[in-house]
Scaffold this motif. Structure first.
Motif, PDB file in Angstrom:
ATOM      1  N   LYS A  70       0.837  -1.195   0.000  1.00 39.07           N
ATOM      2  CA  LYS A  70       0.000   0.000   0.000  1.00 39.07           C
ATOM      3  C   LYS A  70       0.874   1.249   0.000  1.00 39.07           C
ATOM      4  N   ALA A  71       0.263   2.370  -0.356  1.00 39.51           N
ATOM      5  CA  ALA A  71       0.955   3.658  -0.359  1.00 39.51           C
ATOM      6  C   ALA A  71      -0.045   4.727   0.029  1.00 39.51           C
ATOM      7  N   GLY A  72       0.450   5.787   0.682  1.00 40.63           N
ATOM      8  CA  GLY A  72      -0.463   6.817   1.122  1.00 40.63           C
ATOM      9  C   GLY A  72       0.215   8.147   1.372  1.00 40.63           C
ATOM     10  N   LEU A  73      -0.602   9.179   1.502  1.00 39.88           N
ATOM     11  CA  LEU A  73      -0.163  10.526   1.842  1.00 39.88           C
ATOM     12  C   LEU A  73      -0.998  11.012   3.011  1.00 39.88           C
ATOM     13  N   SER A  74      -0.390  11.834   3.866  1.00 39.30           N
ATOM     14  CA  SER A  74      -1.117  12.400   4.992  1.00 39.30           C
ATOM     15  C   SER A  74      -0.642  13.822   5.236  1.00 39.30           C
ATOM     16  N   TYR A  75      -1.493  14.587   5.932  1.00 41.06           N
ATOM     17  CA  TYR A  75      -1.119  15.959   6.296  1.00 41.06           C
ATOM     18  C   TYR A  75      -1.502  16.205   7.746  1.00 41.06           C
ATOM     19  N   ALA A  76      -0.500  16.584   8.567  1.00 45.07           N
ATOM     20  CA  ALA A  76      -0.704  16.977   9.950  1.00 45.07           C
ATOM     21  C   ALA A  76       0.433  17.952  10.281  1.00 45.07           C
ATOM     22  N   ALA A  81       4.652  10.926   3.491  1.00 45.36           N
ATOM     23  CA  ALA A  81       4.383   9.799   2.602  1.00 45.36           C
ATOM     24  C   ALA A  81       4.715   8.513   3.348  1.00 45.36           C
ATOM     25  N   SER A  82       3.883   7.503   3.177  1.00 50.70           N
ATOM     26  CA  SER A  82       4.101   6.231   3.867  1.00 50.70           C
ATOM     27  C   SER A  82       3.678   5.086   2.964  1.00 50.70           C
ATOM     28  N   GLY A  83       4.137   3.890   3.299  1.00 43.99           N
ATOM     29  CA  GLY A  83       3.754   2.742   2.506  1.00 43.99           C
ATOM     30  C   GLY A  83       4.303   1.449   3.055  1.00 43.99           C
ATOM     31  N   SER A  84       3.839   0.356   2.490  1.00 43.78           N
ATOM     32  CA  SER A  84       4.297  -0.989   2.840  1.00 43.78           C
ATOM     33  C   SER A  84       4.473  -1.793   1.561  1.00 43.78           C
ATOM     34  N   LEU A  85       5.462  -2.675   1.577  1.00 46.91           N
ATOM     35  CA  LEU A  85       5.717  -3.561   0.450  1.00 46.91           C
ATOM     36  C   LEU A  85       5.616  -4.991   0.946  1.00 46.91           C
ATOM     37  N   ALA A  86       4.583  -5.700   0.522  1.00 47.41           N
ATOM     38  CA  ALA A  86       4.380  -7.085   0.948  1.00 47.41           C
ATOM     39  C   ALA A  86       5.267  -8.021   0.146  1.00 47.41           C
ATOM     40  N   VAL A  87       5.889  -8.969   0.843  1.00 51.01           N
ATOM     41  CA  VAL A  87       6.688 -10.015   0.221  1.00 51.01           C
ATOM     42  C   VAL A  87       6.049 -11.341   0.623  1.00 51.01           C
ATOM     43  N   GLY A  88       5.208 -11.885  -0.236  1.00 50.45           N
ATOM     44  CA  GLY A  88       4.443 -13.061   0.138  1.00 50.45           C
ATOM     45  C   GLY A  88       3.233 -12.661   0.971  1.00 50.45           C
ATOM     46  N   THR A  89       2.741 -13.593   1.756  1.00 44.24           N
ATOM     47  CA  THR A  89       1.530 -13.368   2.548  1.00 44.24           C
ATOM     48  C   THR A  89       1.803 -13.114   4.024  1.00 44.24           C
ATOM     49  N   LYS A  92       6.368  -8.078   5.287  1.00 43.10           N
ATOM     50  CA  LYS A  92       6.300  -6.803   4.584  1.00 43.10           C
ATOM     51  C   LYS A  92       7.335  -5.831   5.144  1.00 43.10           C
ATOM     52  N   PHE A  93       7.744  -4.879   4.289  1.00 42.29           N
ATOM     53  CA  PHE A  93       8.591  -3.760   4.684  1.00 42.29           C
ATOM     54  C   PHE A  93       7.714  -2.528   4.844  1.00 42.29           C
ATOM     55  N   ASN A  94       8.051  -1.675   5.821  1.00 42.66           N
ATOM     56  CA  ASN A  94       7.276  -0.477   6.105  1.00 42.66           C
ATOM     57  C   ASN A  94       8.180   0.751   6.074  1.00 42.66           C
ATOM     58  N   GLY A  95       7.638   1.890   5.674  1.00 44.58           N
ATOM     59  CA  GLY A  95       8.421   3.113   5.659  1.00 44.58           C
ATOM     60  C   GLY A  95       7.537   4.344   5.721  1.00 44.58           C
ATOM     61  N   ARG A  96       8.119   5.423   6.242  1.00 46.70           N
ATOM     62  CA  ARG A  96       7.403   6.698   6.331  1.00 46.70           C
ATOM     63  C   ARG A  96       8.424   7.827   6.355  1.00 46.70           C
ATOM     64  N   ALA A  97       8.119   8.940   5.680  1.00 50.42           N
ATOM     65  CA  ALA A  97       9.010  10.096   5.656  1.00 50.42           C
ATOM     66  C   ALA A  97       8.176  11.364   5.564  1.00 50.42           C
ATOM     67  N   THR A  98       8.667  12.442   6.207  1.00 51.45           N
ATOM     68  CA  THR A  98       7.961  13.718   6.202  1.00 51.45           C
ATOM     69  C   THR A  98       8.810  14.796   5.527  1.00 51.45           C
ATOM     70  N   GLU A  99       8.189  15.958   5.305  1.00 57.08           N
ATOM     71  CA  GLU A  99       8.890  17.080   4.679  1.00 57.08           C
ATOM     72  C   GLU A  99      10.099  17.530   5.490  1.00 57.08           C
ATOM     73  N   SER A 100       9.992  17.503   6.804  1.00 52.21           N
ATOM     74  CA  SER A 100      11.052  18.020   7.669  1.00 52.21           C
ATOM     75  C   SER A 100      12.168  17.010   7.913  1.00 52.21           C
ATOM     76  N   GLY A 101      12.068  15.817   7.342  1.00 54.68           N
ATOM     77  CA  GLY A 101      13.124  14.825   7.506  1.00 54.68           C
ATOM     78  C   GLY A 101      12.858  13.793   8.575  1.00 54.68           C
ATOM     79  N   GLN A 102      11.716  13.831   9.221  1.00 59.84           N
ATOM     80  CA  GLN A 102      11.375  12.774  10.166  1.00 59.84           C
ATOM     81  C   GLN A 102      11.074  11.497   9.374  1.00 59.84           C
ATOM     82  N   TRP A 103      11.416  10.352   9.952  1.00 60.66           N
ATOM     83  CA  TRP A 103      11.322   9.116   9.178  1.00 60.66           C
ATOM     84  C   TRP A 103      11.149   7.910  10.084  1.00 60.66           C
ATOM     85  N   SER A 104      10.755   6.827   9.477  1.00 62.07           N
ATOM     86  CA  SER A 104      10.724   5.525  10.158  1.00 62.07           C
ATOM     87  C   SER A 104      10.825   4.434   9.102  1.00 62.07           C
TER      88      SER A 104
END
Length: 259
Positions: A70-76, A81-89, A92-104
């Motif tokens: 999945k992929a998505g956008l949010s505003y707060a 921007a955030s998303g997940s990449l499924a590998v099989g059932t 999955k890998f997960n990620g998130r990044a913001t304009e100011s450089g915050q990330w996970s």
């Protein structure tokens, strides 16, 4: 042919199995049996770990145990921007990044009654403290544990977290913030999800944390989701974080698409 020539010598055969004597020492016998027993136990554990209770297509988009790309956008206060990449059932890998450089960044693996996630990230609190976190935890589905809750779907978030903060400074000669005391902590909480209609769902979560060096914290959020289609969801959410490093309050809107 003479009678003596007809009497050929036939060597005696092996004794019947019932009369054979096995002289294998007990330790040697155990050494032959143990590997097969270990293989059997390993196969049973693997089968248990890999037998997901239900398919991803049967789960709601907000279900924290859902494995899907999945992929998505949010505003707060800023765009993220955030998303997940499924590998099989089950992975999955997960990620998130913001304009100011915050990330996970992180990864998740699905077991029969829980999903386990490792993640690392950096975020900024309202007082300017930059908070770096590493966590290993997940969500346990109470329904898979036999808890009946009607239309309410209940999950228990749990895990271990290492947190380090840096206090901002005003001295232009200092490039980095002042380090604050790091802490190791455990957390547990409750996540609830309830459909209000075929297209609208309510969700909320509350978590408490306790750790070393008198570290403590609470976090909570609540919101609504509108399912525009089976793959598209718009959400409105209010969140609050309060821990030993500072506070953060947000009201945000998000859009998510599943592939």
């Amino acid at each position: 042919m003479t009678e003596a020539g007809a009497r050929m010598h036939v060597p005696p055969g092996p004794p019947p199995l019932s009369r054979m004597h096995v002289s294998m020492p007990p330790l040697a016998l155990a050494g032959h049996i143990a590997p097969f027993r270990l293989v059997g136990i390993g196969m049973a554990v693997l089968a248990l770990a890999c037998a997901a209770p239900c398919r991803a297509s049967d789960k709601a988009p907000e279900d924290p145990t859902k494995i899907v790309t999945k992929a998505g956008l949010s505003y707060a206060d800023e765009i993220a921007a955030s998303g997940s990449l499924a590998v099989g059932t089950k992975f999955k890998f997960n990620g998130r990044a913001t304009e100011s450089g915050q990330w996970s960044l992180g990864a998740s693996y699905l077991f029969p009654v829980t999903i386990l996630t490792f993640s690392a990230g950096e975020s900024e609190l309202d007082n300017g403290v930059m908070q770096t976190q590493y966590s290993l935890g997940g969500f346990a589905s109470l329904a898979e544990l036999g808890v009946r809750s009607g239309r309410w779907q209940l999950f228990v978030p749990f895990g271990y977290q290492y947190t380090r903060g840096e206090q901002p400074v005003t001295d232009v000669e200092m490039q980095d913030g002042l380090p604050m005391q790091a802490s190791s902590s455990g957390y547990i909480g409750l996540f609830v999800l309830r459909p209000l209609s075929p297209r609208v769902s309510f969700l909320a979560r509350a978590t408490v944390m306790r750790g070393t060096h008198d570290y403590s914290g609470t976090s909570a959020y609540a919101g609504l989701s509108w399912h525009l289609s089976a793959r598209d969801t718009v959400g409105l959410r209010a969140s609050y974080v309060d821990n030993s490093f500072g506070q953060k309050e947000k009201l945000g809107i998000s859009y998510q698409h599943e592939f």
